[in-house]
Structure formats: structure tokens, C-alpha cells
Design an enzyme around this catalytic site. Structure first.
Site, PDB file in Angstrom:
ATOM      1  N   TYR A  95      29.621 -14.455  -0.574  1.00  0.00           N
ATOM      2  CA  TYR A  95      29.956 -13.515  -1.662  1.00  0.00           C
ATOM      3  C   TYR A  95      29.994 -14.257  -2.994  1.00  0.00           C
ATOM      4  O   TYR A  95      30.672 -15.293  -3.122  1.00  0.00           O
ATOM      5  CB  TYR A  95      31.301 -12.833  -1.392  1.00  0.00           C
ATOM      6  CG  TYR A  95      31.627 -11.813  -2.459  1.00  0.00           C
ATOM      7  CD1 TYR A  95      31.040 -10.554  -2.430  1.00  0.00           C
ATOM      8  CD2 TYR A  95      32.464 -12.136  -3.523  1.00  0.00           C
ATOM      9  CE1 TYR A  95      31.302  -9.630  -3.433  1.00  0.00           C
ATOM     10  CE2 TYR A  95      32.736 -11.217  -4.524  1.00  0.00           C
ATOM     11  CZ  TYR A  95      32.149  -9.964  -4.477  1.00  0.00           C
ATOM     12  OH  TYR A  95      32.392  -9.053  -5.475  1.00  0.00           O
ATOM     13  N   ASP A 182      32.467  -0.218 -10.426  1.00  0.00           N
ATOM     14  CA  ASP A 182      31.819  -1.320 -11.137  1.00  0.00           C
ATOM     15  C   ASP A 182      30.801  -0.906 -12.209  1.00  0.00           C
ATOM     16  O   ASP A 182      30.880  -1.329 -13.340  1.00  0.00           O
ATOM     17  CB  ASP A 182      31.100  -2.230 -10.139  1.00  0.00           C
ATOM     18  CG  ASP A 182      32.031  -2.673  -9.025  1.00  0.00           C
ATOM     19  OD1 ASP A 182      33.181  -2.221  -8.985  1.00  0.00           O
ATOM     20  OD2 ASP A 182      31.596  -3.465  -8.190  1.00  0.00           O
ATOM     21  N   TRP A 374      27.992   3.502  -8.435  1.00  0.00           N
ATOM     22  CA  TRP A 374      28.969   4.413  -9.033  1.00  0.00           C
ATOM     23  C   TRP A 374      28.338   5.326 -10.078  1.00  0.00           C
ATOM     24  O   TRP A 374      29.023   5.883 -10.928  1.00  0.00           O
ATOM     25  CB  TRP A 374      30.117   3.613  -9.662  1.00  0.00           C
ATOM     26  CG  TRP A 374      30.990   2.951  -8.630  1.00  0.00           C
ATOM     27  CD1 TRP A 374      30.853   1.689  -8.133  1.00  0.00           C
ATOM     28  CD2 TRP A 374      32.107   3.523  -7.939  1.00  0.00           C
ATOM     29  NE1 TRP A 374      31.823   1.433  -7.186  1.00  0.00           N
ATOM     30  CE2 TRP A 374      32.609   2.542  -7.048  1.00  0.00           C
ATOM     31  CE3 TRP A 374      32.743   4.767  -7.974  1.00  0.00           C
ATOM     32  CZ2 TRP A 374      33.701   2.758  -6.213  1.00  0.00           C
ATOM     33  CZ3 TRP A 374      33.834   4.976  -7.143  1.00  0.00           C
ATOM     34  CH2 TRP A 374      34.296   3.987  -6.274  1.00  0.00           C
ATOM     35  N   GLU A 417      29.337   2.814   2.947  1.00  0.00           N
ATOM     36  CA  GLU A 417      30.128   2.522   1.743  1.00  0.00           C
ATOM     37  C   GLU A 417      30.074   3.710   0.770  1.00  0.00           C
ATOM     38  O   GLU A 417      31.075   4.087   0.164  1.00  0.00           O
ATOM     39  CB  GLU A 417      29.567   1.259   1.090  1.00  0.00           C
ATOM     40  CG  GLU A 417      30.373   0.712  -0.066  1.00  0.00           C
ATOM     41  CD  GLU A 417      29.750  -0.566  -0.639  1.00  0.00           C
ATOM     42  OE1 GLU A 417      28.683  -0.997  -0.144  1.00  0.00           O
ATOM     43  OE2 GLU A 417      30.325  -1.132  -1.585  1.00  0.00           O
TER      44      GLU A 417
END
Ligand code: 9WN
Length: 455
Positions: A95, A182, A374, A417
Site C-alpha cells: 500500500y 477521496d 467517489w 467496495e
């Protein structure tokens, strides 16, 4: 149109197997100490994700709820801040940006022996603890746990009030990651007016391979902006005052302040439970409600908008988060009615239309994307917040319509997700913890009622 509670399936065995599958996602993502948001993309503990999974564990795994919260609190900073990420030292180095990039230990406030980021996420933790104690089977143990974590929650809320708010105003955030949304269109104007040095574009480009599904994720430009902000904060050793001074991004965000307000209400209930004074928390919640109505409400659009403190202007981006104040009882009844009219429209999620839940952004905007993170896809946490908010104001049919989407999306397509609002296709990473957890939260309510009756 009234949608009945089990419209998403009329087969009781299918409900059982769905519960088993959702719990299996959380079991697979449980590391023994905390729950990763997803095994493929997010191998650490995220702050608001932890709160959401506790809402499910509260209903069937009391000890795990305690462990999840204890792990998060072990990463709490000495100034009370609960960081966006508590890094897992045992995780593979996949990550980015990881603990070395953040280098948060340079702050005198950073915790000893635990590596974290230097920013925050929305405060859902007091709400999670309230659910935990409410549903706990072992009540005495739950009260002891609340007594232990109450001072930590209080320190977290003191941090927000002291370091993220000027006078008695609203809380401001300093990074898009702090909102949890985000690459929301809310941030576009701030990003566009910020000159990001070329080096950050290069770093973002160098790590592009780290981000799977490029077409469904933020762009290279977004990432360079995120990294640039981190660099600004790192250069001032994550000192809260200096961060505020150097940040080109200072926003009073609707979703963040809504969850803060709800958190204050729940913290007051927790205070009451253990014999502390709830009134200061409820007073603070009241002030936040009043301020949100004064400053963020927009009657014409029937929703709340973020406020940019750098330019002192509203940001008129019609995002689903603009309806979330329903969840903290912020709008008056007439405002709520106005909000439901905006929600129940072709822009968002019409009751008599075949779509798949409330999209994160206005479907009629030219910037709407049905797959990019988003900027359009359906997120289960936002839908869950709206579902409870709608119930709170008595819009039960519309709330059922949203609940139906929250359950049907993962039931038919898997625990993704986020989801394409037109086709329901799963996007981002599969096996996503809060998708499973929040579906469980909604579905385990009848089961809980049964347990209570059985005594
Ligand atoms: C950055 C973990 C997190 C969520 C956020 C979501 C996404 C991270 C990322 O994943 O953000 O925090 O790397 O994209 O936007 O809400 O907490 O699930």
C-alpha cells in the site's frame, strides 16, 4: 411505491446463506487483532472502516468488537487524534503511501511503538461504541469496556474541537482522505487552483501500478495532489496549527460534521451510562446542528454543501453526502421533506425506477462517472447512513427502498467496495469489509429482536 422489507429476496434460506457469506468476509479479513478493509488493496486498519465493522460485530461478536477498537486506540496520538490509518507491521509493503513515506514519528504527538498516518477520518467511533454496549450480551463487561475507552473518545473529540475548529464553528478537514471520499467532485476546485510540483506527479505516476482498476480509481492528478498535501504536513511535523497554515485545502465538510454531530450525541449517551456528565457533549452537538443549518444548508438544491474556508465560499457539488445530515437529526422537518424530494429524483434515486441505490454524485451532472470511485458509484456506507437518517424522519418507505439496495447489491453481485449504479456491477476490491458489515447491521436486527424475546 412501498417496498417490503424482504423484496431483495423472498427465500429465507437465501437470507441465512447471505448472513453466512457476509460473516465469512469479515472472518477472512480479520487478522486476529483488527479487520482489514479488503485483503487485496488495504492491508492495514483504517479509522472509519474500523467503526463500521464494529457496528456488525456489536451484534454477534462482542469480543472482536472490543479488539477492533482496542487496536485502533493503540494508534491514538498523545494529543487525542485518532489517525486515518494504523499500519500493520506484518503486512506486505503493497500500500502506498506507507509508513516510511508518512514518517509520522517525527511528530512529538505520535504514539510510541505504533506507526500511523498523520491525518484523520470521520469520527464514527463513539457511535460504534454506543452500538457495542447496546447489543452486548455481557452487559457488565461492556460497561467496564466503555469506562476504559470513554476518556480516549473524550480526548479524540477534544482534539477535533481544539485543533480542527476555529472558535465555536464547524470542524474543518485538511485532506480529501480525511473526508473518506477521496476524489469526490467537492474537491475539484481546490485541486485545480493548487500548483502541485512536478515531482509529485512523477511519484504518483511511479506508483500507478499499485492502484488496480485504474479506470475506477482516482486519477494520477488526484494522487499527486494527495501526496503533495502529505509532504506539506510532513514538513511541519504534523503540527496541527502549522498544518492548518500551510494547507491549501481547508474545508468544512458536510459528511464529516454530520458524523461528528452524531458522535457527540452518542458520546453523551455513553457519558450518561457511566455516570459522567453528558451535557457538554449534547451542547456541542446542538451548536454543530445550528452552525450546519446556518452555514451549509441550501434551500434551492434541498441539500447541504461544503464550505471552502480558503475562499470563504460554498462548494456547490451535488453529492449524496449532502443528504447525510438526516442521520444526525440536523434538518428541521420541512428541510428534511425538501431533501427527500431532491433525493427521490432522476438526479439520485427515484423510488419507482430501476437503479441500484443512491449514487455518490448527481447522475445528471456532466462530471458524473458511473465507475470512478467517489464520482458516481454507489457506496454502501453512504446508503446505510441515509437509510438510518430517512427512518429517523419517518420516511420509512423510502428508507426501505435504500435498505433494499444495500442488501440486494452484495446479495446478487458480491461484497464489493462500490457499485455501478446503472448495472449493479461490483467495482474496486471484492471482499470489502464495510459492505459486509453494514449489510449485516441491517439484516441482523430481526435476529437480535428474536434473541431478546428468547431471553
Ligand atoms: C485512502 C479504506 C479506505 C476508505 C476510504 C476510501 C479508500 C484510501 C485509498 O479506502 O481510501 O484512505 O487508498 O483510496 O476512499 O473511504 O476508508 O477502505
Amino acid at each position: 411505491m412501498a417496498v417490503s422489507a424482504d423484496d431483495w429476496t423472498d427465500d429465507p434460506q437465501a437470507v441465512d446463506s447471505f448472513i453466512t457469506r457476509a460473516k465469512a468476509v469479515l472472518d477472512d479479513n480479520w487478522t486476529g487483532r483488527f479487520t482489514v478493509p479488503s485483503p487485496s488493496l488495504y492491508p492495514h486498519q483504517w479509522s472509519w472502516d474500523a467503526g463500521f465493522v464494529v457496528l456488525a460485530y456489536a451484534r454477534y461478536a462482542q469480543e472482536r468488537a472490543e479488539q477492533e477498537l482496542a487496536h485502533l486506540f493503540a494508534g491514538q496520538w498523545k494529543n487525542g487524534m485518532i489517525p486515518q490509518i494504523v499500519f500493520n507491521p506484518d503486512a506486505p509493503d503493497t500500500y502506498f503511501p506507507g509508513p516510511d513515506y508518512w514518517d509520522a514519528g517525527r511528530s512529538p504527538h505520535a504514539p510510541d511503538g505504533v506507526r500511523t498516518t498523520g491525518i484523520i477520518q470521520p469520527p464514527v467511533h463513539a457511535t460504534a461504541v454506543w452500538h457495542y454496549q447496546h447489543f452486548a450480551r455481557d452487559k457488565e463487561r461492556a460497561v467496564r469496556f466503555v469506562e476504559r475507552v470513554y476518556p480516549l473518545l473524550a480526548a479524540w473529540h477534544h482534539f477535533l474541537r481544539r485543533d480542527r475548529c476555529s472558535r465555536r464553528g464547524l470542524i474543518h478537514i485538511l485532506h480529501p482522505w480525511e473526508s473518506g471520499q477521496d476524489n469526490s467532485p467537492i474537491w475539484d476546485t481546490v485541486r485545480k487552483r493548487t500548483d502541485v510540483p512536478e515531482a509529485f506527479v512523477k511519484t504518483a505516476e511511479a506508483h500507478r501500478g499499485d492502484y488496480i482498476h485504474k479506470k475506477t480509481r482516482p486519477t494520477r492528478k488526484d494522487y499527486s495532489f494527495y501526496l503533495y498535501l502529505v509532504e506539506l504536513f510532513r514538513a511541519v511535523d504534523y503540527d496541527p496549527k502549522r498544518m492548518r497554515e500551510v494547507s491549501p485545502f481547508v474545508i468544512q465538510d458536510v459528511l464529516f460534521n454530520t458524523l461528528y454531530c452524531r458522535s457527540l450525541l452518542d458520546l453523551g449517551h455513553l457519558a450518561h451510562l457511566i455516570g459522567e456528565d453528558p451535557l457538554p457533549w449534547w451542547d456541542e452537538a446542538h451548536v454543530t446542528q445550528v452552525r450546519m443549518n446556518e452555514k451549509l444548508w441550501n434551500e434551492h438544491h434541498g441539500m447541504y454543501f461544503d464550505h471552502d474556508l480558503t475562499t470563504n465560499r460554498r462548494i456547490k457539488a451535488e453529492v449524496a453526502a449532502g443528504f447525510t445530515p438526516l442521520y444526525a437529526g440536523i434538518p428541521r422537518a420541512a428541510q428534511a421533506a425538501r431533501m427527500v424530494r431532491s433525493l427521490d429524483s432522476p438526479k439520485f434515486y427515484q423510488v419507482d425506477e430501476r437503479s441500484w441505490g443512491v449514487p455518490s454524485y448527481d447522475r445528471e451532472s456532466r462530471k458524473f462517472s458511473k465507475s470512478r470511485y467517489w464520482r458516481g458509484p454507489v457506496w454502501i456506507n453512504i446508503n446505510w447512513i441515509l437509510c438510518h437518517g430517512l427512518r429517523h424522519y419517518g420516511y420509512y418507505d423510502y428508507a426501505e427502498h435504500v435498505r433494499h439496495a444495500i442488501l440486494k447489491l452484495p446479495y446478487e453481485n458480491g461484497f464489493w467496495e462500490y457499485f455501478d449504479p446503472e448495472t449493479g456491477e461490483g467495482l474496486g476490491s471484492d471482499h470489502f469489509s464495510w459492505t459486509a458489515a453494514l449489510a449485516l447491521e441491517l439484516i441482523l436486527q430481526p435476529e437480535y429482536a428474536q434473541q431478546v424475546t428468547e431471553g
